[in-house]
Design an enzyme around this catalytic site. Structure first.
Site, PDB file in Angstrom:
ATOM      1  N   HIS A  36       1.787  14.178   9.556  1.00  0.00           N
ATOM      2  CA  HIS A  36       1.551  13.475  10.689  1.00  0.00           C
ATOM      3  C   HIS A  36       2.208  12.091  10.216  1.00  0.00           C
ATOM      4  O   HIS A  36       3.208  12.159   9.187  1.00  0.00           O
ATOM      5  CB  HIS A  36      -0.008  13.004  10.611  1.00  0.00           C
ATOM      6  N   HIS A  52       2.434  10.690   6.588  1.00  0.00           N
ATOM      7  CA  HIS A  52       3.300  11.363   5.744  1.00  0.00           C
ATOM      8  C   HIS A  52       4.696  10.890   6.012  1.00  0.00           C
ATOM      9  O   HIS A  52       5.377  10.559   4.957  1.00  0.00           O
ATOM     10  CB  HIS A  52       3.278  12.969   5.986  1.00  0.00           C
ATOM     11  N   GLY A  98      -0.424   7.011  -0.370  1.00  0.00           N
ATOM     12  CA  GLY A  98      -1.021   6.233   0.554  1.00  0.00           C
ATOM     13  C   GLY A  98      -2.201   5.641   0.078  1.00  0.00           C
ATOM     14  O   GLY A  98      -3.092   6.116  -0.485  1.00  0.00           O
ATOM     15  N   ARG A 102      -6.948  16.191   8.558  1.00  0.00           N
ATOM     16  CA  ARG A 102      -8.101  16.490   8.913  1.00  0.00           C
ATOM     17  C   ARG A 102      -8.550  16.152  10.267  1.00  0.00           C
ATOM     18  O   ARG A 102      -9.634  16.791  11.006  1.00  0.00           O
ATOM     19  CB  ARG A 102      -9.135  16.249   8.037  1.00  0.00           C
ATOM     20  N   MET A 117       0.037  17.454   1.153  1.00  0.00           N
ATOM     21  CA  MET A 117      -0.739  18.835   1.211  1.00  0.00           C
ATOM     22  C   MET A 117      -0.102  19.353   2.704  1.00  0.00           C
ATOM     23  O   MET A 117      -0.696  20.436   2.961  1.00  0.00           O
ATOM     24  CB  MET A 117      -2.035  18.731   1.059  1.00  0.00           C
ATOM     25  N   GLN A 171      -8.506  20.966  -6.229  1.00  0.00           N
ATOM     26  CA  GLN A 171      -9.151  19.442  -5.847  1.00  0.00           C
ATOM     27  C   GLN A 171     -10.124  19.915  -4.887  1.00  0.00           C
ATOM     28  O   GLN A 171     -10.760  18.856  -4.420  1.00  0.00           O
ATOM     29  CB  GLN A 171      -8.006  18.594  -5.514  1.00  0.00           C
TER      30      GLN A 171
HETATM   31  P1  AMP Z   1      -2.257  14.473   2.043  1.00  0.00           P
HETATM   32  O1  AMP Z   1      -1.288  15.493   2.532  1.00  0.00           O
HETATM   33  O2  AMP Z   1      -3.465  14.391   3.100  1.00  0.00           O
HETATM   34  O3  AMP Z   1      -2.921  14.833   0.568  1.00  0.00           O
HETATM   35  O4  AMP Z   1      -1.520  13.008   1.724  1.00  0.00           O
HETATM   36  C1  AMP Z   1      -0.346  12.973   1.249  1.00  0.00           C
HETATM   37  C2  AMP Z   1      -0.195  11.443   1.075  1.00  0.00           C
HETATM   38  O5  AMP Z   1       0.093  11.025   2.113  1.00  0.00           O
HETATM   39  C3  AMP Z   1      -1.255  10.921   0.185  1.00  0.00           C
HETATM   40  O6  AMP Z   1      -0.674   9.838  -0.696  1.00  0.00           O
HETATM   41  C4  AMP Z   1      -2.110  10.105   1.189  1.00  0.00           C
HETATM   42  O7  AMP Z   1      -2.765   8.928   0.749  1.00  0.00           O
HETATM   43  C5  AMP Z   1      -0.855   9.746   2.147  1.00  0.00           C
HETATM   44  N1  AMP Z   1      -1.492   9.393   3.480  1.00  0.00           N
HETATM   45  C6  AMP Z   1      -2.306  10.459   4.273  1.00  0.00           C
HETATM   46  N2  AMP Z   1      -2.669   9.933   5.434  1.00  0.00           N
HETATM   47  C7  AMP Z   1      -2.339   8.583   5.459  1.00  0.00           C
HETATM   48  C8  AMP Z   1      -2.293   7.704   6.248  1.00  0.00           C
HETATM   49  N3  AMP Z   1      -2.997   7.691   7.476  1.00  0.00           N
HETATM   50  N4  AMP Z   1      -1.874   6.223   5.915  1.00  0.00           N
HETATM   51  C9  AMP Z   1      -0.880   6.134   4.665  1.00  0.00           C
HETATM   52  N5  AMP Z   1      -0.947   7.068   4.052  1.00  0.00           N
HETATM   53  C10 AMP Z   1      -1.317   8.521   4.132  1.00  0.00           C
END
Ligand code: AMP
Length: 280
Positions: free
Chosen positions: A34, A37, A147, A187, A30, A61
């Site tokens: 960081h 990602h 993740g 977040r 999304m 979602q």
């Molecule tokens: P998001 O953009 O938050 O939806 O995350 C995108 C992907 O990155 C998802 O598969 C998350 O589980 C993974 N992710 C986000 N933060 C972390 C983290 N600190 N460590 C490992 N994977 C992460």
């Protein structure tokens, strides 16, 4: 790096890659990248010839009172970072492209979405599985990387892929943490300096639980009692849930063993944060 906004163009590009004999890895995100990602991208880069990263803040979602509107976004910065990670395609559709006016389909994984975050975010996982299934059909990757920070999400997606016979290998990536242990999250940018300190309650609870288990504690009720007492000592923290669950079924456990995961969700001020980890 190619930036693609249209579904038709993404599908055509991915078809060309396959016709050229390339394997494709997909990292769904999304955005507001960081290091977590970026590590997923590096992992994907090693796993396939071509790396596609999707960037889509998926409205279905988010619940009605959640942070869809204020979710952090910085497309320019994200595109620069993705390019530095040698991403081949950044797929960034908008909501109208993904969900036309007639859209009315949901994919539901039943039992695995009932506990933990599922109990508190009704419809959340349906939104996740629906968008991930769409991304799989659009990008048609050989593998996709998720993740472990979103541990329940990973278990739910693996179930969907098995149940619906997607020919895609799902790869989990370990949680990427800040130096003091806070799991990285888009977040985290919401947190004030004081809240940032209180957010450590998650990792410190995980460490406390691990210490207790390594000292011989296996009783889940006693562990949870200590953890809740510890969490309540941090200002501004409200506990959404703390549970010890089986890593495959997500059912609550009474005794800690190798299949046990400590799963936690808290609110620090208005920000909801999650974390998890093995206990032995
Ligand atoms: P998001 O953009 O938050 O939806 O995350 C995108 C992907 O990155 C998802 O598969 C998350 O589980 C993974 N992710 C986000 N933060 C972390 C983290 N600190 N460590 C490992 N994977 C992460």
């Amino acid at each position: 790096m190619e930036i693609i906004h249209s579904i038709a163009e993404m599908t055509a590009t991915s078809r060309q890659m396959r016709q050229a004999g390339s394997t494709i890895a997909l990292v769904p995100t999304m955005g507001f990248f960081h290091e977590g990602h970026l590590q997923l991208m590096r992992f994907g880069r090693q796993r396939a010839d071509r790396l596609v990263v999707s960037l889509f803040v998926n409205p279905i979602q988010f619940g009605p009172n959640e942070d869809l509107q204020r979710y952090p976004r910085d497309f320019g910065r994200d595109a620069t970072l993705a390019e530095q990670e040698r991403v081949d395609v950044l797929f960034a559709p908008d909501s109208r492209e993904m969900y036309g006016p007639e859209f009315q389909t949901r994919i539901t994984v039943e039992h695995l979405t009932a506990p933990l975050c599922g109990g508190q975010r009704p419809g959340h996982f349906d939104g996740v599985t629906t968008v991930v299934a769409k991304l799989f059909n659009i990008v048609h990757p050989h593998s996709a990387i998720f993740g472990e920070k979103d541990f329940q999400q990973l278990v739910v997606i693996r179930r969907m892929v098995d149940d619906l016979n997607f020919d895609i290998t799902i790869l989990g990536h370990v949680i990427v943490r800040e130096h003091d242990g806070l799991a990285m999250s888009s977040r985290n940018s919401y947190l004030s300096p004081d809240e940032r300190q209180s957010a450590l309650c998650l990792y410190e609870s995980l460490q406390l639980a691990r210490h207790m288990v390594s000292a011989g504690e296996v009783d889940v009720d006693r562990l949870l009692k200590e953890i809740l007492a510890r969490m309540q000592s941090y200002p501004g923290v409200t506990v959404d849930y703390v549970a010890v669950v089986d890593q495959a079924t997500l059912q609550e456990k009474k005794k800690v063993d190798r299949s046990a995961i400590l799963a936690m969700a808290v609110r620090v001020g208005a920000t909801r944060l999650i974390d998890n980890g093995r206990l032995c």
